[in-house]
Design a protein around this motif. Sequence first.
Motif, mmCIF file in Angstrom:
data_model
loop_
_atom_site.group_PDB
_atom_site.id
_atom_site.type_symbol
_atom_site.label_atom_id
_atom_site.label_comp_id
_atom_site.label_asym_id
_atom_site.label_seq_id
_atom_site.Cartn_x
_atom_site.Cartn_y
_atom_site.Cartn_z
ATOM 1 N N SER A 185 -19.651 -15.907 6.564
ATOM 2 C CA SER A 185 -20.318 -15.456 7.693
ATOM 3 C C SER A 185 -20.996 -14.226 7.593
ATOM 4 C CB SER A 185 -19.208 -15.527 8.784
ATOM 5 O OG SER A 185 -19.683 -15.164 10.095
ATOM 6 N N PRO A 186 -22.030 -14.243 8.318
ATOM 7 C CA PRO A 186 -23.058 -12.961 8.505
ATOM 8 C C PRO A 186 -21.929 -11.966 9.513
ATOM 9 C CG PRO A 186 -23.795 -14.541 10.006
ATOM 10 C CD PRO A 186 -23.053 -15.079 9.018
ATOM 11 N N HIS A 187 -21.140 -12.382 10.019
ATOM 12 C CA HIS A 187 -20.160 -11.610 10.897
ATOM 13 C C HIS A 187 -18.896 -11.430 10.531
ATOM 14 C CE1 HIS A 187 -23.636 -11.901 13.673
ATOM 15 N NE2 HIS A 187 -23.699 -13.066 13.527
ATOM 16 N N PRO A 188 -18.428 -10.883 9.406
ATOM 17 C CA PRO A 188 -17.311 -11.117 8.633
ATOM 18 C C PRO A 188 -16.321 -10.418 9.444
ATOM 19 C CG PRO A 188 -18.497 -9.215 7.848
ATOM 20 C CD PRO A 188 -19.458 -9.761 8.733
ATOM 21 N N VAL A 189 -14.938 -11.318 9.340
ATOM 22 C CA VAL A 189 -13.835 -10.894 9.840
ATOM 23 C C VAL A 189 -13.078 -9.895 8.678
ATOM 24 C CG1 VAL A 189 -13.328 -13.194 11.040
ATOM 25 C CG2 VAL A 189 -12.517 -12.850 8.512
ATOM 26 N N PRO A 190 -12.244 -9.174 8.940
ATOM 27 C CA PRO A 190 -11.849 -8.225 8.129
ATOM 28 C C PRO A 190 -10.726 -8.943 6.874
ATOM 29 C CG PRO A 190 -10.572 -8.058 10.201
ATOM 30 C CD PRO A 190 -11.540 -9.022 10.301
ATOM 31 N N TRP A 191 -11.326 -9.695 5.992
ATOM 32 C CA TRP A 191 -10.515 -10.373 4.988
ATOM 33 C C TRP A 191 -10.059 -9.550 4.045
ATOM 34 C CZ3 TRP A 191 -8.583 -14.943 6.095
ATOM 35 C CH2 TRP A 191 -8.007 -15.592 5.190
ATOM 36 N N THR A 192 -10.860 -8.442 3.653
ATOM 37 C CA THR A 192 -10.206 -7.468 2.548
ATOM 38 C C THR A 192 -8.986 -6.821 3.171
ATOM 39 O OG1 THR A 192 -12.424 -7.363 1.904
ATOM 40 C CG2 THR A 192 -11.013 -5.539 1.203
ATOM 41 N N TRP A 193 -9.017 -6.456 4.343
ATOM 42 C CA TRP A 193 -7.913 -5.676 5.125
ATOM 43 C C TRP A 193 -6.645 -6.607 5.014
ATOM 44 C CZ3 TRP A 193 -5.345 -6.867 9.604
ATOM 45 C CH2 TRP A 193 -4.179 -6.028 9.855
ATOM 46 N N ILE A 194 -6.755 -7.860 5.281
ATOM 47 C CA ILE A 194 -5.916 -8.986 5.364
ATOM 48 C C ILE A 194 -5.254 -8.943 3.836
ATOM 49 C CG2 ILE A 194 -5.231 -11.325 5.662
ATOM 50 C CD1 ILE A 194 -7.315 -11.479 7.877
ATOM 51 N N LEU A 195 -5.712 -9.027 2.827
ATOM 52 C CA LEU A 195 -5.364 -9.139 1.538
ATOM 53 C C LEU A 195 -4.752 -7.905 1.089
ATOM 54 C CD1 LEU A 195 -8.109 -11.464 -0.047
ATOM 55 C CD2 LEU A 195 -6.194 -12.127 1.047
ATOM 56 N N THR A 196 -5.564 -6.907 1.308
ATOM 57 C CA THR A 196 -4.795 -5.389 1.006
ATOM 58 C C THR A 196 -3.674 -5.358 1.540
ATOM 59 O OG1 THR A 196 -7.181 -4.676 0.495
ATOM 60 C CG2 THR A 196 -5.607 -3.121 0.606
ATOM 61 N N THR A 197 -3.687 -5.274 3.099
ATOM 62 C CA THR A 197 -2.443 -5.334 3.692
ATOM 63 C C THR A 197 -1.378 -6.050 3.225
ATOM 64 O OG1 THR A 197 -3.760 -4.517 5.890
ATOM 65 C CG2 THR A 197 -1.286 -5.130 5.877
ATOM 66 N N HIS A 198 -1.356 -7.086 3.008
ATOM 67 C CA HIS A 198 -0.299 -8.033 2.604
ATOM 68 C C HIS A 198 0.348 -7.654 1.220
ATOM 69 C CE1 HIS A 198 1.511 -11.562 0.504
ATOM 70 N NE2 HIS A 198 1.920 -11.612 1.667
ATOM 71 N N ALA A 199 -0.738 -7.321 0.373
ATOM 72 C CA ALA A 199 -0.246 -6.904 -1.045
ATOM 73 C C ALA A 199 0.370 -5.587 -1.003
ATOM 74 C CB ALA A 199 -1.637 -6.641 -1.846
ATOM 75 N N GLU A 200 0.068 -4.631 -0.197
ATOM 76 C CA GLU A 200 0.741 -3.443 0.078
ATOM 77 C C GLU A 200 2.236 -3.423 0.546
ATOM 78 O OE1 GLU A 200 -1.757 -0.870 1.998
ATOM 79 O OE2 GLU A 200 -3.186 -0.410 0.440
ATOM 80 N N VAL A 201 2.174 -4.459 1.572
ATOM 81 C CA VAL A 201 3.614 -4.418 2.633
ATOM 82 C C VAL A 201 4.457 -5.170 1.652
ATOM 83 C CG1 VAL A 201 4.737 -5.392 4.487
ATOM 84 C CG2 VAL A 201 2.176 -3.826 4.742
ATOM 85 N N SER A 202 4.036 -6.431 1.388
ATOM 86 C CA SER A 202 4.871 -7.359 0.496
ATOM 87 C C SER A 202 5.445 -6.775 -0.584
ATOM 88 C CB SER A 202 4.280 -8.773 0.162
ATOM 89 O OG SER A 202 3.247 -8.352 -0.820
ATOM 90 N N LYS A 203 4.797 -5.652 -1.325
ATOM 91 C CA LYS A 203 5.333 -5.225 -2.346
ATOM 92 C C LYS A 203 6.466 -4.017 -2.318
ATOM 93 C CE LYS A 203 1.603 -6.106 -5.655
ATOM 94 N NZ LYS A 203 0.393 -5.281 -6.526
ATOM 95 N N THR A 204 6.276 -3.574 -0.973
ATOM 96 C CA THR A 204 7.089 -2.334 -0.669
ATOM 97 C C THR A 204 8.266 -2.748 0.146
ATOM 98 O OG1 THR A 204 5.633 -1.821 1.183
ATOM 99 C CG2 THR A 204 5.241 -0.562 -0.920
ATOM 100 N N LEU A 205 7.956 -3.123 1.567
ATOM 101 C CA LEU A 205 8.764 -3.368 2.614
ATOM 102 C C LEU A 205 9.448 -4.845 2.454
ATOM 103 C CD1 LEU A 205 7.406 -1.356 5.590
ATOM 104 C CD2 LEU A 205 9.327 -0.488 3.954
ATOM 105 N N GLY A 206 8.659 -5.577 2.148
ATOM 106 C CA GLY A 206 8.560 -7.159 2.109
ATOM 107 C C GLY A 206 7.894 -7.822 3.242
ATOM 108 N N PHE A 207 8.183 -7.132 4.356
ATOM 109 C CA PHE A 207 7.522 -7.597 5.543
ATOM 110 C C PHE A 207 7.463 -6.426 6.474
ATOM 111 C CE2 PHE A 207 12.159 -7.746 6.025
ATOM 112 C CZ PHE A 207 12.240 -7.208 7.463
ATOM 113 N N GLY A 208 6.442 -6.752 7.785
ATOM 114 C CA GLY A 208 6.223 -5.643 8.577
ATOM 115 C C GLY A 208 5.098 -6.284 9.278
ATOM 116 N N LEU A 209 4.723 -5.360 10.370
ATOM 117 C CA LEU A 209 3.729 -5.745 11.612
ATOM 118 C C LEU A 209 2.584 -4.518 11.282
ATOM 119 C CD1 LEU A 209 3.295 -7.646 13.940
ATOM 120 C CD2 LEU A 209 4.289 -6.144 15.429
ATOM 121 N N ARG A 210 1.367 -5.044 11.094
ATOM 122 C CA ARG A 210 0.299 -4.097 11.122
ATOM 123 C C ARG A 210 -0.744 -4.486 12.243
ATOM 124 N NH1 ARG A 210 3.935 -2.131 8.800
ATOM 125 N NH2 ARG A 210 4.173 -1.134 7.022
ATOM 126 N N TYR A 211 -1.800 -3.470 12.256
ATOM 127 C CA TYR A 211 -2.828 -3.657 13.298
ATOM 128 C C TYR A 211 -3.982 -3.024 12.760
ATOM 129 C CZ TYR A 211 0.969 -4.236 16.571
ATOM 130 O OH TYR A 211 2.075 -4.484 17.198
#
Length: 290
Positions: free
Chosen positions: A74-100
Amino acid sequence: MFNCIFPFGGSHKRPSRLLSILLMALPVVALSLSILDRAAGATILPSETTEIKEVPAAATTMTQSPVQLDPLNSPHPVPWTWILTTHAEVSKTLGFGLRYYRTQSLISPDGKYAAYSRIQMQVQPELFRSHVSSVMFVENLQTGDLHTIMADSPLAAHPFSNSDGADLPGSVAILIPIAWSPAGDRILAREFEAMFSTSDASDYAVVWDRHLNRISTLAPSQINYTNAVLLGWSQTYPNRALFRAGNMGSLQWPLWAVDISGETVPAKDDQPVVFGRTVSNVWAGPQAHW
């Protein structure tokens, strides 16, 4: 392949739990979001060729990442990079969590209103069990009053509805502002909905009329397509939203202009138009508040 809006249907009614489960079980066709999970941004749709006419501001990225990759190109991108990066970081450390995540603000042409979104990700160890939702706000910059904008689409979370789809594991529903009207009395937002690790992904348009305080959720209807991409306002039909919609694997993705009732007309030589000015948000600490 369905002969209706895929994957969520054209009536904009929320799917039953059984339908939601069936959607998760659909076979992956061609490229899918699971490939995006691994390739961090490969698209499942043809390259966007429509020129975007921005007035007066050029397209800018979200604040947390210098490059934004979008599942629908899309020419109006959603923050997909943030989603993938956030999942990778959280899942490797805490396993689960809530991020904004908070988007940039889109200022109305008259400078009186600002629209922005807060995106929430509930991270689980497996990406396909994670959940992404959002809420959009329109702020009166003179009084500080806030209007909450919510989509009425299958996977959109809504405070007054017990939707089966809104909290479905693996669901993604991201609402972001993309364009004001020239007079600043209406705002057009992109509702991106998808299921992790499947090829199910499509856009809805959400229009808020400031004078009527009315929210309308729309998408192309009475046509055969698997995925739709919201491009902006239609230049030919100023009161309609412009989509590119087609079937996965097809090289032809026609343009369609859709009004608030869902009436859909061909828009072969149309151009998308957006109005507004983006500014970066400034806030301190974690994004734990609206």
